[in-house]
Design a protein around this motif. Structure first.
Motif, PDB file in Angstrom:
ATOM      1  N   SER A 196      58.334  71.955  21.195  1.00  0.00           N
ATOM      2  CA  SER A 196      59.382  71.978  22.211  1.00  0.00           C
ATOM      3  C   SER A 196      60.244  73.233  22.113  1.00  0.00           C
ATOM      4  O   SER A 196      60.939  73.567  23.049  1.00  0.00           O
ATOM      5  N   THR A 197      60.196  73.934  21.001  1.00  0.00           N
ATOM      6  CA  THR A 197      61.037  75.120  20.838  1.00  0.00           C
ATOM      7  C   THR A 197      60.222  76.401  20.722  1.00  0.00           C
ATOM      8  O   THR A 197      60.782  77.455  20.492  1.00  0.00           O
ATOM      9  N   ALA A 198      58.919  76.316  20.844  1.00  0.00           N
ATOM     10  CA  ALA A 198      58.096  77.508  20.641  1.00  0.00           C
ATOM     11  C   ALA A 198      56.892  77.517  21.564  1.00  0.00           C
ATOM     12  O   ALA A 198      56.468  76.494  22.077  1.00  0.00           O
ATOM     13  N   ILE A 199      56.364  78.731  21.732  1.00  0.00           N
ATOM     14  CA  ILE A 199      55.110  78.912  22.454  1.00  0.00           C
ATOM     15  C   ILE A 199      54.175  79.719  21.566  1.00  0.00           C
ATOM     16  O   ILE A 199      54.624  80.441  20.680  1.00  0.00           O
ATOM     17  N   THR A 200      52.911  79.585  21.808  1.00  0.00           N
ATOM     18  CA  THR A 200      51.942  80.440  21.129  1.00  0.00           C
ATOM     19  C   THR A 200      51.909  81.754  21.893  1.00  0.00           C
ATOM     20  O   THR A 200      51.679  81.767  23.104  1.00  0.00           O
ATOM     21  N   PHE A 240      39.511  87.962   3.268  1.00  0.00           N
ATOM     22  CA  PHE A 240      39.019  87.703   4.619  1.00  0.00           C
ATOM     23  C   PHE A 240      39.908  86.660   5.266  1.00  0.00           C
ATOM     24  O   PHE A 240      40.552  85.866   4.583  1.00  0.00           O
ATOM     25  N   LEU A 241      39.961  86.664   6.580  1.00  0.00           N
ATOM     26  CA  LEU A 241      40.705  85.678   7.352  1.00  0.00           C
ATOM     27  C   LEU A 241      39.989  85.447   8.668  1.00  0.00           C
ATOM     28  O   LEU A 241      39.257  86.318   9.143  1.00  0.00           O
ATOM     29  N   SER A 242      40.245  84.294   9.285  1.00  0.00           N
ATOM     30  CA  SER A 242      39.614  83.959  10.553  1.00  0.00           C
ATOM     31  C   SER A 242      40.505  84.252  11.760  1.00  0.00           C
ATOM     32  O   SER A 242      40.045  84.832  12.731  1.00  0.00           O
ATOM     33  N   GLU A 243      41.770  83.836  11.711  1.00  0.00           N
ATOM     34  CA  GLU A 243      42.665  83.992  12.854  1.00  0.00           C
ATOM     35  C   GLU A 243      44.086  84.257  12.388  1.00  0.00           C
ATOM     36  O   GLU A 243      44.495  83.788  11.328  1.00  0.00           O
ATOM     37  N   ILE A 244      44.848  84.958  13.226  1.00  0.00           N
ATOM     38  CA  ILE A 244      46.297  85.089  13.070  1.00  0.00           C
ATOM     39  C   ILE A 244      46.925  84.745  14.419  1.00  0.00           C
ATOM     40  O   ILE A 244      46.521  85.275  15.455  1.00  0.00           O
ATOM     41  N   ASP A 245      47.888  83.819  14.370  1.00  0.00           N
ATOM     42  CA  ASP A 245      48.620  83.414  15.567  1.00  0.00           C
ATOM     43  C   ASP A 245      50.108  83.645  15.342  1.00  0.00           C
ATOM     44  O   ASP A 245      50.573  83.602  14.201  1.00  0.00           O
ATOM     45  N   VAL A 246      50.834  83.864  16.408  1.00  0.00           N
ATOM     46  CA  VAL A 246      52.280  84.001  16.342  1.00  0.00           C
ATOM     47  C   VAL A 246      52.876  82.937  17.265  1.00  0.00           C
ATOM     48  O   VAL A 246      52.462  82.816  18.422  1.00  0.00           O
ATOM     49  N   PHE A 247      53.819  82.185  16.732  1.00  0.00           N
ATOM     50  CA  PHE A 247      54.558  81.210  17.519  1.00  0.00           C
ATOM     51  C   PHE A 247      55.927  81.814  17.760  1.00  0.00           C
ATOM     52  O   PHE A 247      56.588  82.288  16.839  1.00  0.00           O
ATOM     53  N   ALA A 248      56.336  81.847  19.021  1.00  0.00           N
ATOM     54  CA  ALA A 248      57.529  82.589  19.424  1.00  0.00           C
ATOM     55  C   ALA A 248      58.547  81.698  20.123  1.00  0.00           C
ATOM     56  O   ALA A 248      58.208  80.611  20.618  1.00  0.00           O
ATOM     57  N   VAL A 249      59.764  82.190  20.210  1.00  0.00           N
ATOM     58  CA  VAL A 249      60.832  81.499  20.918  1.00  0.00           C
ATOM     59  C   VAL A 249      60.459  81.404  22.384  1.00  0.00           C
ATOM     60  O   VAL A 249      59.975  82.375  22.977  1.00  0.00           O
ATOM     61  N   LYS A 250      60.659  80.230  22.987  1.00  0.00           N
ATOM     62  CA  LYS A 250      60.366  80.048  24.418  1.00  0.00           C
ATOM     63  C   LYS A 250      61.293  80.875  25.255  1.00  0.00           C
ATOM     64  O   LYS A 250      62.424  81.078  24.966  1.00  0.00           O
TER      65      LYS A 250
END
Length: 180
Positions: free
Chosen positions: A31-35, A170-180
């Motif tokens: 409710s407080t973030a978006i991808t 090694f890594l598979s994914e990086i995501d950022v969750f941001a302020v709406k």
């Protein structure tokens, strides 16, 4: 008596939430973030493997497929630290950074154990967002970061290996969750 109990409980929860806990946390409050949208992002790395077929490239961290991965170059012995640098193209107020390990039927017990996150607006001068421990898991791991300032660049630096004697990560994914 009930008011005092509730006040003590509220104070205890406030004190716990103020602690500086740098281990992975499960981030569920959508409710407080978006991808953040990764379509326009670019990424570079300290090294990457060219002998992994279609894998190895740092661009694999942004393709949305947890079965693909970035792998540091292991054709030459390059000790830690290893890093990837994301250019998000626009300054973003991050809340959390999600990192997913390279997928394996049994979660990989090699790769990074400890890493740091840094942010920048010019790609040169970086601000620390914290150091974190990375669990041996196939699941997305979320790491909360200070959200007061918007940053364009995000740098993840692998500092320490899970298994002594290994020099790669090694890594598979990086995501950022941001302020709406």
């Amino acid at each position: 008596m009930k008011k005092i109990t509730y006040m003590i409980l509220a104070f205890a929860l406030l004190a716990i939430s103020a602690c500086d806990e740098n281990d992975a946390v499960l981030f569920k409050d959508e409710s407080t973030a978006i991808t953040a949208d990764r379509k326009a992002w670019t990424i570079t790395a300290s090294s990457f493997s060219t002998s992994e077929g279609t894998n190895g490239s740092p661009q694999r961290l942004l393709d949305g497929d947890r079965l693909t991965y970035w792998h540091t170059d292991y054709s030459v012995v390059t000790p830690y630290p290893h890093w990837v640098l994301l250019d998000m193209k626009v300054a973003t107020k991050m809340i959390s950074v999600g990192v997913t390990n390279r997928y394996a039927a049994t979660p990989n017990a090699v790769g990074m154990k400890k890493f740091k996150l840094e942010a920048s607006n010019d790609g040169t001068a970086f601000t620390s967002l914290g150091e974190f421990n990375f669990a041996i898991s196939n699941d997305l791991q979320n790491f909360p970061v200070p959200s007061a300032t918007a940053y364009r660049y995000l740098k993840l630096t692998a500092l320490e290996t899970q298994r002594v004697g290994t020099n790669h990560t090694f890594l598979s994914e990086i995501d950022v969750f941001a302020v709406k």
